[in-house]
Design a protein around this motif. Sequence first.
Motif, PDB file in Angstrom:
ATOM      1  N   CYS A 140       0.870  -1.179   0.000  1.00 13.03           N
ATOM      2  CA  CYS A 140       0.000   0.000   0.000  1.00 13.03           C
ATOM      3  C   CYS A 140       0.898   1.218   0.000  1.00 13.03           C
ATOM      4  O   CYS A 140       1.766   1.336   0.873  1.00 13.03           O
ATOM      5  CB  CYS A 140      -0.869  -0.057   1.258  1.00 13.03           C
ATOM      6  SG  CYS A 140      -1.689   1.484   1.665  1.00 13.03           S
ATOM      7  N   ALA A 141       0.756   2.105  -0.962  1.00 10.34           N
ATOM      8  CA  ALA A 141       1.574   3.323  -0.957  1.00 10.34           C
ATOM      9  C   ALA A 141       0.973   4.398  -1.856  1.00 10.34           C
ATOM     10  O   ALA A 141       0.284   4.119  -2.837  1.00 10.34           O
ATOM     11  CB  ALA A 141       3.004   3.035  -1.393  1.00 10.34           C
ATOM     12  N   ILE A 142       1.273   5.625  -1.469  1.00 11.55           N
ATOM     13  CA  ILE A 142       0.952   6.820  -2.251  1.00 11.55           C
ATOM     14  C   ILE A 142       2.298   7.468  -2.577  1.00 11.55           C
ATOM     15  O   ILE A 142       3.210   7.464  -1.731  1.00 11.55           O
ATOM     16  CB  ILE A 142       0.069   7.783  -1.418  1.00 11.55           C
ATOM     17  CG1 ILE A 142      -1.275   7.145  -1.058  1.00 11.55           C
ATOM     18  CG2 ILE A 142      -0.124   9.133  -2.116  1.00 11.55           C
ATOM     19  CD1 ILE A 142      -2.276   7.018  -2.197  1.00 11.55           C
ATOM     20  N   GLN A 190       1.301  12.473  -0.681  1.00 11.50           N
ATOM     21  CA  GLN A 190       0.865  11.927   0.608  1.00 11.50           C
ATOM     22  C   GLN A 190       0.185  13.001   1.459  1.00 11.50           C
ATOM     23  O   GLN A 190       0.341  14.193   1.195  1.00 11.50           O
ATOM     24  CB  GLN A 190       2.077  11.341   1.359  1.00 11.50           C
ATOM     25  CG  GLN A 190       2.558  10.042   0.714  1.00 11.50           C
ATOM     26  CD  GLN A 190       3.804   9.453   1.372  1.00 11.50           C
ATOM     27  OE1 GLN A 190       4.228   9.896   2.434  1.00 11.50           O
ATOM     28  NE2 GLN A 190       4.390   8.463   0.728  1.00 11.50           N
ATOM     29  N   VAL A 191      -0.517  12.531   2.475  1.00  8.90           N
ATOM     30  CA  VAL A 191      -1.309  13.350   3.418  1.00  8.90           C
ATOM     31  C   VAL A 191      -2.232  14.377   2.738  1.00  8.90           C
ATOM     32  O   VAL A 191      -2.408  15.476   3.219  1.00  8.90           O
ATOM     33  CB  VAL A 191      -0.447  14.026   4.529  1.00  8.90           C
ATOM     34  CG1 VAL A 191       0.099  12.971   5.475  1.00  8.90           C
ATOM     35  CG2 VAL A 191       0.689  14.869   3.987  1.00  8.90           C
ATOM     36  N   LYS A 192      -2.811  13.962   1.609  1.00  8.72           N
ATOM     37  CA  LYS A 192      -3.836  14.780   0.960  1.00  8.72           C
ATOM     38  C   LYS A 192      -5.180  14.048   0.970  1.00  8.72           C
ATOM     39  O   LYS A 192      -6.115  14.462   0.287  1.00  8.72           O
ATOM     40  CB  LYS A 192      -3.450  15.067  -0.499  1.00  8.72           C
ATOM     41  CG  LYS A 192      -2.179  15.906  -0.672  1.00  8.72           C
ATOM     42  CD  LYS A 192      -1.895  16.100  -2.158  1.00  8.72           C
ATOM     43  CE  LYS A 192      -0.638  16.912  -2.400  1.00  8.72           C
ATOM     44  NZ  LYS A 192      -0.317  16.963  -3.847  1.00  8.72           N
ATOM     45  N   GLY A 193      -5.203  12.931   1.673  1.00  8.61           N
ATOM     46  CA  GLY A 193      -6.454  12.172   1.738  1.00  8.61           C
ATOM     47  C   GLY A 193      -6.585  11.081   0.692  1.00  8.61           C
ATOM     48  O   GLY A 193      -7.558  10.339   0.692  1.00  8.61           O
ATOM     49  N   GLY A 232      -4.821   8.339   0.328  1.00  5.83           N
ATOM     50  CA  GLY A 232      -4.686   7.008   0.945  1.00  5.83           C
ATOM     51  C   GLY A 232      -6.005   6.526   1.514  1.00  5.83           C
ATOM     52  O   GLY A 232      -6.338   5.347   1.417  1.00  5.83           O
ATOM     53  N   THR A 233      -6.756   7.443   2.094  1.00  6.71           N
ATOM     54  CA  THR A 233      -8.072   7.106   2.652  1.00  6.71           C
ATOM     55  C   THR A 233      -9.054   6.779   1.533  1.00  6.71           C
ATOM     56  O   THR A 233      -9.779   5.783   1.601  1.00  6.71           O
ATOM     57  CB  THR A 233      -8.601   8.288   3.490  1.00  6.71           C
ATOM     58  OG1 THR A 233      -7.684   8.505   4.560  1.00  6.71           O
ATOM     59  CG2 THR A 233      -9.983   8.009   4.041  1.00  6.71           C
ATOM     60  N   THR A 281      -3.606  -7.397   7.098  1.00  5.99           N
ATOM     61  CA  THR A 281      -2.361  -6.895   6.544  1.00  5.99           C
ATOM     62  C   THR A 281      -1.279  -6.886   7.598  1.00  5.99           C
ATOM     63  O   THR A 281      -1.563  -6.753   8.786  1.00  5.99           O
ATOM     64  CB  THR A 281      -2.514  -5.479   5.948  1.00  5.99           C
ATOM     65  OG1 THR A 281      -1.375  -5.186   5.136  1.00  5.99           O
ATOM     66  CG2 THR A 281      -2.668  -4.405   7.022  1.00  5.99           C
ATOM     67  N   TYR A 282      -0.055  -7.071   7.157  1.00  3.12           N
ATOM     68  CA  TYR A 282       1.087  -6.860   8.039  1.00  3.12           C
ATOM     69  C   TYR A 282       1.520  -5.421   7.847  1.00  3.12           C
ATOM     70  O   TYR A 282       2.085  -5.053   6.824  1.00  3.12           O
ATOM     71  CB  TYR A 282       2.221  -7.820   7.689  1.00  3.12           C
ATOM     72  CG  TYR A 282       1.974  -9.216   8.197  1.00  3.12           C
ATOM     73  CD1 TYR A 282       2.121  -9.512   9.540  1.00  3.12           C
ATOM     74  CD2 TYR A 282       1.573 -10.231   7.337  1.00  3.12           C
ATOM     75  CE1 TYR A 282       1.880 -10.796  10.018  1.00  3.12           C
ATOM     76  CE2 TYR A 282       1.330 -11.513   7.808  1.00  3.12           C
ATOM     77  CZ  TYR A 282       1.483 -11.792   9.148  1.00  3.12           C
ATOM     78  OH  TYR A 282       1.236 -13.047   9.617  1.00  3.12           O
ATOM     79  N   ASP A 291       3.641  -2.045   8.414  1.00  2.00           N
ATOM     80  CA  ASP A 291       4.923  -1.508   8.876  1.00  2.00           C
ATOM     81  C   ASP A 291       4.649  -0.633  10.090  1.00  2.00           C
ATOM     82  O   ASP A 291       3.605   0.023  10.156  1.00  2.00           O
ATOM     83  CB  ASP A 291       5.556  -0.602   7.799  1.00  2.00           C
ATOM     84  CG  ASP A 291       6.077  -1.403   6.623  1.00  2.00           C
ATOM     85  OD1 ASP A 291       6.066  -2.643   6.703  1.00  2.00           O
ATOM     86  OD2 ASP A 291       6.472  -0.778   5.626  1.00  2.00           O
ATOM     87  N   ASN A 301       5.554   2.284  10.902  1.00  2.00           N
ATOM     88  CA  ASN A 301       5.234   3.685  10.619  1.00  2.00           C
ATOM     89  C   ASN A 301       3.890   3.854   9.927  1.00  2.00           C
ATOM     90  O   ASN A 301       3.428   4.975   9.770  1.00  2.00           O
ATOM     91  CB  ASN A 301       6.352   4.338   9.785  1.00  2.00           C
ATOM     92  CG  ASN A 301       6.428   3.713   8.413  1.00  2.00           C
ATOM     93  OD1 ASN A 301       6.226   2.511   8.269  1.00  2.00           O
ATOM     94  ND2 ASN A 301       6.667   4.510   7.397  1.00  2.00           N
ATOM     95  N   TYR A 335      -1.877   5.035  10.078  1.00  2.00           N
ATOM     96  CA  TYR A 335      -2.722   5.117   8.883  1.00  2.00           C
ATOM     97  C   TYR A 335      -3.777   4.010   8.906  1.00  2.00           C
ATOM     98  O   TYR A 335      -4.972   4.272   8.698  1.00  2.00           O
ATOM     99  CB  TYR A 335      -1.868   5.037   7.622  1.00  2.00           C
ATOM    100  CG  TYR A 335      -2.640   4.697   6.371  1.00  2.00           C
ATOM    101  CD1 TYR A 335      -3.452   5.640   5.735  1.00  2.00           C
ATOM    102  CD2 TYR A 335      -2.570   3.418   5.823  1.00  2.00           C
ATOM    103  CE1 TYR A 335      -4.169   5.316   4.594  1.00  2.00           C
ATOM    104  CE2 TYR A 335      -3.281   3.085   4.682  1.00  2.00           C
ATOM    105  CZ  TYR A 335      -4.079   4.028   4.071  1.00  2.00           C
ATOM    106  OH  TYR A 335      -4.800   3.701   2.949  1.00  2.00           O
ATOM    107  N   LYS A 371      -6.576   4.555  11.329  1.00  2.00           N
ATOM    108  CA  LYS A 371      -7.559   5.533  10.832  1.00  2.00           C
ATOM    109  C   LYS A 371      -8.456   4.948   9.761  1.00  2.00           C
ATOM    110  O   LYS A 371      -9.512   5.495   9.453  1.00  2.00           O
ATOM    111  CB  LYS A 371      -6.850   6.771  10.296  1.00  2.00           C
ATOM    112  CG  LYS A 371      -6.266   7.566  11.447  1.00  2.00           C
ATOM    113  CD  LYS A 371      -6.008   8.999  11.118  1.00  2.00           C
ATOM    114  CE  LYS A 371      -5.748   9.754  12.417  1.00  2.00           C
ATOM    115  NZ  LYS A 371      -4.728  10.792  12.279  1.00  2.00           N
TER     116      LYS A 371
END
Length: 169
Positions: free
Chosen positions: A84-86, A91-94, A96-97, A118-119, A121, A123, A127, A130
Amino acid sequence: LKFVCYSNDGVDDHMMCLIGLKNIFARQLPNMPKEYIVRLLMDRKHKSVMVLRKNEVEGGIPLVVGGITYRPYHRQRFGEIAFCAISADEQVKGYGTRLMNHLKEHARDVDGLTHFLTYADNNAVGYFLKQSFTKEIYLEKDVWHGYIKDYDGVLLMECRIDPKLKYTN
Ligand code: ACO
């Protein structure tokens, strides 16, 4: 923005998107060997929900903003999120949600899934919390044990997909 779900089905446009997503995973998940990322992305049992910039291309590759690669276990009715990645500048613009909401709706309505595992990470735990993932695993162990691989230094998290909720608009 456009949300799509593609897998390795030989369609040129889909393959180009998977390559774009591979590039994001390779940058954003530096601990994952690149060969492993490519192997799962191209594995026909895996699917990738992606967010694209509509009609934009970069060097012939559709502009992929991010994505989630998962494997549905249809009989067990859960999916395992592998990656999972943006992309860094988005990032942090919504996104990912919104991506996770599209994934949940697709997995429920197309694959018939009720849960994700999911496993995460370290950090990324914040996320996933949320996104309604929990550190408690409520699924019976025999439902998933032996299906999903074990990793070190990562936390197994679970999410129940609401059977009725409209996740996207
Ligand atoms: N830790 C804690 N909280 C976070 C994190 C984080 N790493 N990332 C986002 N959030 C929070 C945001 O602050 C936001 O909170 P708010 O709703 O209260 O404002 C909420 O989660 C959603 O944020 P988005 O903007 O929707 O998230 P974003 O688009 O940045 O995507 C993602 C999140 C995918 C984790 C992205 O930051 C990323 O690609 N990170 C690097 C790669 C990574 O760590 N991927 C997950 C690895 S685990 C795995 O792949 C199975």
